[in-house]
Design a protein around this motif. Structure first.
Motif, PDB file in Angstrom:
ATOM      1  N   ARG A   1      32.032   3.890  99.506  1.00  0.00           N
ATOM      2  CA  ARG A   1      33.274   4.663  99.608  1.00  0.00           C
ATOM      3  C   ARG A   1      33.211   5.933  98.764  1.00  0.00           C
ATOM      4  O   ARG A   1      33.742   6.971  99.171  1.00  0.00           O
TER       5      ARG A   1
ATOM      6  N   PHE B   1      34.538  -0.737  87.109  1.00  0.00           N
ATOM      7  CA  PHE B   1      35.464  -1.153  88.154  1.00  0.00           C
ATOM      8  C   PHE B   1      35.643  -2.669  88.079  1.00  0.00           C
ATOM      9  O   PHE B   1      34.671  -3.406  87.878  1.00  0.00           O
TER      10      PHE B   1
ATOM     11  N   TYR C   1      40.831   2.977  92.154  1.00  0.00           N
ATOM     12  CA  TYR C   1      40.147   1.730  92.500  1.00  0.00           C
ATOM     13  C   TYR C   1      40.571   0.582  91.586  1.00  0.00           C
ATOM     14  O   TYR C   1      40.348  -0.574  91.915  1.00  0.00           O
ATOM     15  N   ASN C   2      41.124   0.907  90.437  1.00  0.00           N
ATOM     16  CA  ASN C   2      41.388  -0.103  89.411  1.00  0.00           C
ATOM     17  C   ASN C   2      42.867  -0.405  89.232  1.00  0.00           C
ATOM     18  O   ASN C   2      43.337  -0.594  88.120  1.00  0.00           O
TER      19      ASN C   2
ATOM     20  N   ILE D   1      32.249  -0.097  96.895  1.00  0.00           N
ATOM     21  CA  ILE D   1      32.730   1.039  96.103  1.00  0.00           C
ATOM     22  C   ILE D   1      31.728   2.180  96.162  1.00  0.00           C
ATOM     23  O   ILE D   1      32.098   3.344  96.342  1.00  0.00           O
TER      24      ILE D   1
ATOM     25  N   ASP E   1      31.704  -5.873  95.924  1.00  0.00           N
ATOM     26  CA  ASP E   1      32.402  -4.680  95.433  1.00  0.00           C
ATOM     27  C   ASP E   1      31.461  -3.532  95.124  1.00  0.00           C
ATOM     28  O   ASP E   1      31.774  -2.389  95.442  1.00  0.00           O
TER      29      ASP E   1
END
Length: 177
Positions: A68, A54, A92-93, A65, A61
């Protein structure tokens, strides 16, 4: 990236510098603290979770992440289609260029041009960053033009090797149990 186009954009934004050469601007308009704060935009931190890479641009982050990914995004309602692991990682990216910044300034008529010039540079540097951080993997870093649902965005996808889906990935509820 076009030096000529960038020079026109920067001259409009900073007319007191008086140069068409974009290299003249960082020394005249920036300082070491601004430059340092942008270092991670051009050479971002990379976070690997569950075998996926990511791009980290928000701070904390890895924790965000991870949290999430462990929270179901969908209930058992059949209206949510299943989401493959690779699609979840891809979600995400991708980064809208206009959303990378909270502060905006003029001249407004050059904002779109400036976003495009910056995005072209970021595509190149992010490709290099991913190749440096993960030389055994191949990534596509591309621009996607603005449309009615999103602005100009940079999209990062791992092309090879193919992402392995974690055993605990729930496609229906879109989380890792």
């Amino acid at each position: 990236m076009s030096d000529e186009r960038a020079g026109v954009i920067l001259r409009a934004a900073f007319p007191d510098v008086g140069s068409d050469d974009p290299v003249a601007y960082f020394g005249n308009q920036g300082d070491v603290f601004q430059a340092l704060s942008f270092a991670w935009l051009f050479w971002p931190r990379l976070v690997e979770l569950h075998g996926a890479v990511f791009i980290a641009l928000n701070g904390d982050d890895e924790a965000e992440i991870s949290a999430r990914l462990r929270r179901p995004l969908a209930d058992t309602d059949a209206s949510w289609p299943p989401m493959a692991w690779s699609a979840a990682v891809d979600s995400y990216n991708w980064f809208e260029v206009e959303q990378l910044f909270l502060r905006w300034r003029g001249p407004r008529e050059f904002v779109t041009d400036a976003e495009e010039e910056l995005a072209e540079t970021l595509v190149k540097t992010w490709r290099a960053r991913l190749a440096d951080g993960y030389p055994e993997r191949r990534f596509a870093v591309t621009l996607t033009l603005a449309n009615e649902s999103a602005g100009l965005r940079i999209v990062v996808r791992q092309e090879s090797p193919r992402l392995e889906t974690p055993r605990s990935w729930d496609e229906r509820r879109r989380f890792i149990s």
